[in-house]
Design a protein around this motif. Structure first.
Motif, PDB file in Angstrom:
ATOM      1  N   GLN A   1      73.255  56.253  34.193  1.00 24.47           N
ATOM      2  CA  GLN A   1      74.542  56.455  33.517  1.00 24.47           C
ATOM      3  C   GLN A   1      74.755  57.938  33.178  1.00 24.47           C
ATOM      4  O   GLN A   1      75.848  58.474  33.368  1.00 24.47           O
ATOM      5  CB  GLN A   1      74.598  55.610  32.255  1.00 24.47           C
ATOM      6  CG  GLN A   1      75.951  55.691  31.585  1.00 24.47           C
ATOM      7  CD  GLN A   1      76.151  54.625  30.525  1.00 24.47           C
ATOM      8  OE1 GLN A   1      75.189  54.076  30.000  1.00 24.47           O
ATOM      9  NE2 GLN A   1      77.390  54.354  30.211  1.00 24.47           N
TER      10      GLN A   1
ATOM     11  N   ARG B   1      76.715  46.490  38.271  1.00 28.76           N
ATOM     12  CA  ARG B   1      76.908  46.473  36.803  1.00 28.76           C
ATOM     13  C   ARG B   1      77.065  47.886  36.265  1.00 28.76           C
ATOM     14  O   ARG B   1      77.908  48.157  35.411  1.00 28.76           O
ATOM     15  CB  ARG B   1      75.723  45.804  36.107  1.00 28.76           C
ATOM     16  CG  ARG B   1      75.814  44.298  36.040  1.00 28.76           C
ATOM     17  CD  ARG B   1      74.927  43.739  34.930  1.00 28.76           C
ATOM     18  NE  ARG B   1      73.538  44.154  35.053  1.00 28.76           N
ATOM     19  CZ  ARG B   1      72.647  43.584  35.848  1.00 28.76           C
ATOM     20  NH1 ARG B   1      73.007  42.574  36.621  1.00 28.76           N
ATOM     21  NH2 ARG B   1      71.395  44.008  35.896  1.00 28.76           N
ATOM     22  N   LEU B   2      76.242  48.800  36.792  1.00 32.40           N
ATOM     23  CA  LEU B   2      76.328  50.199  36.349  1.00 32.40           C
ATOM     24  C   LEU B   2      77.748  50.739  36.572  1.00 32.40           C
ATOM     25  O   LEU B   2      78.341  51.355  35.682  1.00 32.40           O
ATOM     26  CB  LEU B   2      75.306  51.044  37.131  1.00 32.40           C
ATOM     27  CG  LEU B   2      75.376  52.550  36.946  1.00 32.40           C
ATOM     28  CD1 LEU B   2      74.838  52.947  35.568  1.00 32.40           C
ATOM     29  CD2 LEU B   2      74.578  53.284  38.031  1.00 32.40           C
ATOM     30  N   TYR B   3      78.288  50.494  37.767  1.00 35.44           N
ATOM     31  CA  TYR B   3      79.608  51.035  38.089  1.00 35.44           C
ATOM     32  C   TYR B   3      80.698  50.357  37.250  1.00 35.44           C
ATOM     33  O   TYR B   3      81.577  51.027  36.703  1.00 35.44           O
ATOM     34  CB  TYR B   3      79.897  50.897  39.584  1.00 35.44           C
ATOM     35  CG  TYR B   3      78.837  51.560  40.439  1.00 35.44           C
ATOM     36  CD1 TYR B   3      78.305  52.800  40.079  1.00 35.44           C
ATOM     37  CD2 TYR B   3      78.331  50.957  41.585  1.00 35.44           C
ATOM     38  CE1 TYR B   3      77.306  53.402  40.837  1.00 35.44           C
ATOM     39  CE2 TYR B   3      77.336  51.571  42.346  1.00 35.44           C
ATOM     40  CZ  TYR B   3      76.833  52.777  41.965  1.00 35.44           C
ATOM     41  OH  TYR B   3      75.851  53.380  42.708  1.00 35.44           O
ATOM     42  N   GLU B   4      80.616  49.018  37.130  1.00 35.45           N
ATOM     43  CA  GLU B   4      81.659  48.312  36.360  1.00 35.45           C
ATOM     44  C   GLU B   4      81.609  48.718  34.883  1.00 35.45           C
ATOM     45  O   GLU B   4      82.646  48.889  34.253  1.00 35.45           O
ATOM     46  CB  GLU B   4      81.497  46.799  36.534  1.00 35.45           C
ATOM     47  CG  GLU B   4      81.913  46.401  37.950  1.00 35.45           C
ATOM     48  CD  GLU B   4      81.867  44.906  38.236  1.00 35.45           C
ATOM     49  OE1 GLU B   4      82.539  44.473  39.179  1.00 35.45           O
ATOM     50  OE2 GLU B   4      81.116  44.180  37.544  1.00 35.45           O
ATOM     51  N   ASN B   5      80.408  48.927  34.358  1.00 36.66           N
ATOM     52  CA  ASN B   5      80.285  49.343  32.950  1.00 36.66           C
ATOM     53  C   ASN B   5      80.780  50.771  32.734  1.00 36.66           C
ATOM     54  O   ASN B   5      80.966  51.197  31.599  1.00 36.66           O
ATOM     55  CB  ASN B   5      78.828  49.261  32.482  1.00 36.66           C
ATOM     56  CG  ASN B   5      78.358  47.834  32.340  1.00 36.66           C
ATOM     57  OD1 ASN B   5      79.183  46.927  32.236  1.00 36.66           O
ATOM     58  ND2 ASN B   5      77.050  47.621  32.348  1.00 36.66           N
ATOM     59  N   ASN B   6      80.946  51.507  33.822  1.00 34.90           N
ATOM     60  CA  ASN B   6      81.387  52.903  33.699  1.00 34.90           C
ATOM     61  C   ASN B   6      82.787  53.118  34.261  1.00 34.90           C
ATOM     62  O   ASN B   6      83.135  54.236  34.654  1.00 34.90           O
ATOM     63  CB  ASN B   6      80.365  53.830  34.360  1.00 34.90           C
ATOM     64  CG  ASN B   6      79.136  54.014  33.482  1.00 34.90           C
ATOM     65  OD1 ASN B   6      79.139  54.790  32.539  1.00 34.90           O
ATOM     66  ND2 ASN B   6      78.096  53.235  33.752  1.00 34.90           N
TER      67      ASN B   6
END
Ligand SMILES: CC(C)(COP(=O)(O)OP(=O)(O)OC[C@H]1O[C@@H](n2cnc3c(N)ncnc32)[C@H](O)[C@@H]1OP(=O)(O)O)[C@@H](O)C(=O)NCCC(=O)NCCS
Length: 144
Positions: free
Chosen positions: A86, A114-119
């Motif tokens: 992140q 998940r990393l991309y969607e959370n960012n």
């Protein structure tokens, strides 16, 4: 303490090692690694812990279109789940300084998704059989 800072050709061996560990199926050939660390217009950032190379991200900037492509991101397995990816993503987005950031990810890579969607990235398209082993890619996009 994790240090997030620009990478250079001096990081070639560490980057090669990281790629082999994190992308066992389709790690980049040596020439591509040299390219990513030297070509102007590519933002390259590393994460270090006590002087040890533990993560890397690269973003290619298309100035005319004010668009950036994240071309690779990886964190050493023993340093994952600490927010390093992140931090790398945020630093790369900020240094690219573009309106739109895009990237592709394997459909099965739920952790990266998940990393991309959370960012703030959203799924834009599916690219069928995009990867060397026939897996589909998801194209993600973020408006900055
Ligand atoms: C995808 C990848 C880059 C993520 O790296 P990472 O450093 O583990 O990512 P982060 O730590 O930022 O986030 C991962 C998880 O840790 C959690 N986390 C963040 N900070 C944390 C902390 N201080 N303590 C505990 N968990 C934390 C995040 O919430 C996230 O949880 P989730 O997966 O349940 O949503 C890494 O798994 C990797 O290198 N994979 C192999 C290469 C790859 O697939 N790259 C992507 C190609 S598209």
């Amino acid at each position: 303490m994790i240090l997030i800072e620009p990478a250079s050709l001096k990081d070639l061996n560490d980057l090669r090692n990281l790629e082999k560990i994190c992308f066992p199926v389709d790690n980049w050939p040596l020439l591509d690694l040299i390219g990513v660390l030297t070509i102007p217009g590519i933002v390259k950032i590393k994460a270090e812990f006590s002087g040890k190379f533990v993560g890397f991200i690269a973003g290619s900037v298309k100035q005319k279109e004010k668009t950036g492509w994240i071309t690779t991101i990886a964190v050493m397995p023993e340093f994952q789940n600490q927010g390093i990816a992140q931090q790398l993503l945020k630093e790369c987005e900020s240094r690219m300084n573009v309106y739109i950031v895009k990237l592709t990810v394997r459909k099965s890579n739920s952790k990266a998704i998940r990393l991309y969607e959370n960012n703030g990235y959203f799924q834009k398209e599916i690219w069928n059989s995009y990867y060397i082993d026939g897996e589909d890619a998801i194209l993600f996009q973020k408006m900055c």
